[in-house]
Write an enzyme that holds these catalytic residues in place. Structure first.
Site, PDB file in Angstrom:
ATOM      1  N   GLY A   1       4.622   5.088  12.349  1.00  0.00           N
ATOM      2  CA  GLY A   1       5.465   3.894  12.550  1.00  0.00           C
ATOM      3  C   GLY A   1       5.228   3.264  13.920  1.00  0.00           C
ATOM      4  O   GLY A   1       5.147   2.044  14.062  1.00  0.00           O
TER       5      GLY A   1
ATOM      6  N   CYS B   1      13.901  11.889   3.512  1.00  0.00           N
ATOM      7  CA  CYS B   1      14.058  11.526   4.922  1.00  0.00           C
ATOM      8  C   CYS B   1      15.502  11.726   5.387  1.00  0.00           C
ATOM      9  O   CYS B   1      15.755  12.028   6.544  1.00  0.00           O
ATOM     10  CB  CYS B   1      13.630  10.083   5.131  1.00  0.00           C
TER      11      CYS B   1
ATOM     12  N   GLU C   1      11.079   2.299   8.687  1.00  0.00           N
ATOM     13  CA  GLU C   1      11.979   3.299   8.064  1.00  0.00           C
ATOM     14  C   GLU C   1      11.297   4.641   8.279  1.00  0.00           C
ATOM     15  O   GLU C   1      10.353   4.983   7.564  1.00  0.00           O
ATOM     16  CB  GLU C   1      12.144   3.007   6.568  1.00  0.00           C
TER      17      GLU C   1
ATOM     18  N   LYS D   1       0.856  -1.193   0.000  1.00  0.00           N
ATOM     19  CA  LYS D   1       0.000   0.000   0.000  1.00  0.00           C
ATOM     20  C   LYS D   1       0.886   1.234   0.000  1.00  0.00           C
ATOM     21  O   LYS D   1       1.637   1.472   0.928  1.00  0.00           O
ATOM     22  CB  LYS D   1      -0.895   0.030   1.247  1.00  0.00           C
TER      23      LYS D   1
ATOM     24  N   GLY E   1       7.600   5.788   6.629  1.00  0.00           N
ATOM     25  CA  GLY E   1       6.739   6.944   6.883  1.00  0.00           C
ATOM     26  C   GLY E   1       7.173   7.668   8.140  1.00  0.00           C
ATOM     27  O   GLY E   1       8.343   7.592   8.549  1.00  0.00           O
ATOM     28  N   SER E   2       6.219   8.336   8.762  1.00  0.00           N
ATOM     29  CA  SER E   2       6.549   9.161   9.932  1.00  0.00           C
ATOM     30  C   SER E   2       6.749   8.310  11.189  1.00  0.00           C
ATOM     31  O   SER E   2       6.259   7.178  11.276  1.00  0.00           O
ATOM     32  CB  SER E   2       5.411  10.154  10.170  1.00  0.00           C
TER      33      SER E   2
ATOM     34  N   GLU F   1      11.095  17.507  12.251  1.00  0.00           N
ATOM     35  CA  GLU F   1      11.300  17.282  10.816  1.00  0.00           C
ATOM     36  C   GLU F   1      10.316  18.146  10.026  1.00  0.00           C
ATOM     37  O   GLU F   1       9.108  18.044  10.204  1.00  0.00           O
ATOM     38  CB  GLU F   1      11.051  15.800  10.505  1.00  0.00           C
TER      39      GLU F   1
HETATM   40  P1  NAD Z   1       2.930   9.119   7.103  1.00  0.00           P
HETATM   41  O1  NAD Z   1       3.441   8.384   8.276  1.00  0.00           O
HETATM   42  O2  NAD Z   1       1.850  10.110   7.321  1.00  0.00           O
HETATM   43  O3  NAD Z   1       2.362   8.111   6.010  1.00  0.00           O
HETATM   44  C1  NAD Z   1       3.157   7.065   5.506  1.00  0.00           C
HETATM   45  C2  NAD Z   1       2.267   5.900   5.129  1.00  0.00           C
HETATM   46  O4  NAD Z   1       1.669   5.385   6.311  1.00  0.00           O
HETATM   47  C3  NAD Z   1       1.123   6.252   4.186  1.00  0.00           C
HETATM   48  O5  NAD Z   1       0.966   5.207   3.260  1.00  0.00           O
HETATM   49  C4  NAD Z   1      -0.076   6.343   5.120  1.00  0.00           C
HETATM   50  O6  NAD Z   1      -1.294   6.056   4.479  1.00  0.00           O
HETATM   51  C5  NAD Z   1       0.265   5.283   6.143  1.00  0.00           C
HETATM   52  N1  NAD Z   1      -0.315   5.481   7.478  1.00  0.00           N
HETATM   53  C6  NAD Z   1      -0.663   6.633   8.090  1.00  0.00           C
HETATM   54  N2  NAD Z   1      -1.123   6.372   9.323  1.00  0.00           N
HETATM   55  C7  NAD Z   1      -1.066   5.040   9.495  1.00  0.00           C
HETATM   56  C8  NAD Z   1      -1.405   4.147  10.566  1.00  0.00           C
HETATM   57  N3  NAD Z   1      -1.913   4.605  11.718  1.00  0.00           N
HETATM   58  N4  NAD Z   1      -1.199   2.832  10.393  1.00  0.00           N
HETATM   59  C9  NAD Z   1      -0.673   2.346   9.240  1.00  0.00           C
HETATM   60  N5  NAD Z   1      -0.352   3.125   8.184  1.00  0.00           N
HETATM   61  C10 NAD Z   1      -0.539   4.456   8.322  1.00  0.00           C
HETATM   62  O7  NAD Z   1       4.182   9.779   6.400  1.00  0.00           O
HETATM   63  P2  NAD Z   1       4.239  10.647   5.080  1.00  0.00           P
HETATM   64  O8  NAD Z   1       3.806  12.028   5.385  1.00  0.00           O
HETATM   65  O9  NAD Z   1       3.563   9.934   3.988  1.00  0.00           O
HETATM   66  O10 NAD Z   1       5.787  10.611   4.744  1.00  0.00           O
HETATM   67  C11 NAD Z   1       6.714  11.470   5.308  1.00  0.00           C
HETATM   68  C12 NAD Z   1       7.475  10.772   6.417  1.00  0.00           C
HETATM   69  O11 NAD Z   1       8.078   9.575   5.935  1.00  0.00           O
HETATM   70  C13 NAD Z   1       8.631  11.620   6.911  1.00  0.00           C
HETATM   71  O12 NAD Z   1       8.690  11.516   8.301  1.00  0.00           O
HETATM   72  C14 NAD Z   1       9.831  10.983   6.269  1.00  0.00           C
HETATM   73  O13 NAD Z   1      11.052  11.221   6.912  1.00  0.00           O
HETATM   74  C15 NAD Z   1       9.452   9.546   6.314  1.00  0.00           C
HETATM   75  N6  NAD Z   1      10.245   8.769   5.352  1.00  0.00           N
HETATM   76  C16 NAD Z   1      11.186   7.905   5.822  1.00  0.00           C
HETATM   77  C17 NAD Z   1      11.990   7.198   4.934  1.00  0.00           C
HETATM   78  C18 NAD Z   1      13.046   6.244   5.392  1.00  0.00           C
HETATM   79  O14 NAD Z   1      13.474   5.420   4.580  1.00  0.00           O
HETATM   80  N7  NAD Z   1      13.511   6.302   6.614  1.00  0.00           N
HETATM   81  C19 NAD Z   1      11.813   7.385   3.568  1.00  0.00           C
HETATM   82  C20 NAD Z   1      10.845   8.281   3.138  1.00  0.00           C
HETATM   83  C21 NAD Z   1      10.056   8.966   4.034  1.00  0.00           C
END
Ligand code: NAD
Length: 478
Positions: A230, A282, A248, A173, A225-226, A380
């Site tokens: 996470g 990130c 990640e 997803k 993601g965030s 961030e």
């Molecule tokens: P986000 O956490 O809002 O969303 C990421 C994903 O998680 C999306 O697909 C979203 O639909 C899903 N999601 C949201 N809430 C969820 C939950 N409660 N349970 C399961 N899934 C859920 O993050 P974003 O705004 O899409 O991305 C930006 C963040 O991602 C930044 O913090 C960035 O640093 C991080 N990021 C990390 C890496 C890495 O490799 N370390 C790479 C890219 C981005």
């Protein structure tokens, strides 16, 4: 354009009946409506397909067959890149050149891991007290991946290529902000020759993510993601079936610049490289520390470059564009809010405004000397905003660099190898770049320490997370 879910090698409407629309952050025009959103029944169907595939024909495939189908997929991705790349540029504002680079890295992930399928060796130990132990590594089973929007294809590639190389099956997803490019990949999965159910692609927001994280028949989940989401994923995984979790997450990576560094190189890394993907990376080194002896000149020159980069802002569809818009209105509000707060927390060197009147464009921005507790220094931002502080000694620089809950990446700019290695040892980060930044190698582990993550992707380590060790003990006396 495919807007349906890809389950069991077929495009299907979501049983949830829910859809979303995707808008172009360049001008807020509609890119696609009717993008299907997975509900519980859809997630269940994808998991059932992945489970059946895991136990079915896929389980009988030889490693070389898995390698071949992975290489087929990589070749198709290379061939069709120009057809699908515009969808990502239009839905998340990523400049076309960057989308192409990311698609090429995604194909590379499949090529790289296709070489691992027949190299998953086990171990054996000398007989002790009549017992001989063999350890073998088996695919963990049905896996899920959840990705962020800033590198949609790469997260798909890193996770799925490693998983299918081991014989696992997958439900992926991506982010609800950029679902379109990913949904097109289903057709390539089928054309490459993956059996039904091996790779399933769904779309949806955090609710669909939660359904994956809490599903009782998923064995492993890899999340990008965030930190906030996470932690939720880890909690749901623990509360359900204790599925294996790799995280990640975000970063606020430090960069230390010493007077003996190649200053031109440091300037390039803190302007062009930092602003790559409009600062939505990130691993971007958003907390920069410059030695006080070179600070004035460094900041003056960096300011000039940021102002020049303002001229590279433009439509993501224009091949000459370097800086695109932020992904959507929500992210734009978030970044602008940080900038407004930052104006009271630090000295604004350049930028600090919206660019133009339409689209979610932000000027490349530099803040100097943020207060120790400044939000722009601690949190961030995920946009084209860098903070700079100065330091006197190596010890002070290391202390400031480590004073964060994040631990994703870090950089050291110096001509002294011994200093670089001495500092690399002390930096609390999963990755240290010496005289470079934002590096990435398919064969090397990628990931963070502290609250930037759990586990690693990439290389052998990334693949081992998709394998479960099984110890077989043989009584040699019988
Ligand atoms: P986000 O956490 O809002 O969303 C990421 C994903 O998680 C999306 O697909 C979203 O639909 C899903 N999601 C949201 N809430 C969820 C939950 N409660 N349970 C399961 N899934 C859920 O993050 P974003 O705004 O899409 O991305 C930006 C963040 O991602 C930044 O913090 C960035 O640093 C991080 N990021 C990390 C890496 C890495 O490799 N370390 C790479 C890219 C981005």
């Amino acid at each position: 354009m495919h807007t349906q879910l890809f389950i069991n090698n077929e495009y299907v409407d979501a049983k949830s009946g829910e859809t979303i629309s995707v808008y172009n952050p360049h001008d807020e025009s509609l890119v696609a409506d009717n993008v299907q959103i997975a509900g519980q029944a859809d997630v269940d169907a994808a998991v059932a397909a992945a489970r059946a595939a895991f136990k079915g024909e896929w389980a009988t495939w030889k490693p070389k067959q898995r390698s071949q189908v992975m290489r087929n997929f990589a070749d198709l991705l290379d061939k069709r890149a120009s057809e699908i790349a515009p969808l990502e540029a239009m839905s998340m504002g990523q400049p076309l050149s960057v989308v192409h680079m990311m698609l090429s890295m995604t194909a590379d992930a499949f090529k790289y891991y296709s070489g691992w399928t027949d190299k998953i060796a086990g171990e054996q130990f000398p007989e002790e007290d009549g017992i001989y132990n063999i350890v073998q590594y088996e695919p963990v089973g049905v896996c899920a991946g959840i990705g962020a929007w800033n590198g949609s294809a790469i997260f798909f590639g890193f996770k799925i290529a490693a998983a299918v190389a081991t014989g696992c099956t997958f439900i992926y997803k991506g982010s609800e902000k950029s679902p379109l490019l990913l949904l097109q990949l289903g057709a390539l999965v089928k054309e490459a020759g993956f059996p039904p159910g091996v790779i399933n692609i769904i779309s949806g927001d955090g609710r669909a993510g939660s359904m994956l994280a809490s599903h009782m028949d998923i064995n492993k989940i890899s999340f990008t993601g965030s930190v906030f989401a996470g932690k939720k994923v880890q909690e749901l995984a623990a509360k359900s079936n204790l599925k294996r979790v790799v995280l990640e997450l975000g970063g606020k990576s430090p960069s230390l610049i010493f007077p003996d560094a190649d200053i031109e190189n440091a300037l390039v890394h803190h302007s062009q490289n930092f602003l790559f993907n409009t600062g939505q990376a990130c691993i971007a080194a958003s907390r920069t520390f410059v030695h006080e002896d070179i600070a004035d000149e460094f900041i003056k020159q960096l300011k000039g470059r940021y102002e020049q980069f303002t001229h590279t802002i433009g439509s993501p569809m224009d091949p000459k564009t370097f800086l695109g818009p932020l992904v959507d209105g929500k992210q734009f509000e978030r970044v602008m809010n940080f900038i407004e707060i930052g104006k009271g927390e630090a000295e604004l060197v350049t930028g600090g405004k919206r660019h133009g009147t339409t689209g979610f464009y932000v000027e490349p921005t530099i803040f100097l000397n943020p207060k120790d507790d400044a939000q722009i220094y601690r949190e961030e931002i995920f946009g084209p905003v860098i903070t700079i502080r100065t330091f006197k000694t190596e010890e002070e620089a290391i202390k400031m660099a480590n004073d964060t809950s994040y631990g994703l990446s870090s950089c050291v700019f110096t001509a002294s190898t011994s200093r670089a290695l001495r500092i690399a040892r002390q930096l609390e980060a999963g990755m240290v770049n010496i005289n470079t930044s934002q590096t990435f190698a398919m064969h090397a582990p990628f990931g963070g320490s502290k609250q930037s993550g759990l586990g690693r992707e990439g290389g052998r380590q990334g693949m081992m997370h998709y394998l479960e060790a099984k110890t077989i003990s043989i009584n040699m006396r019988v």
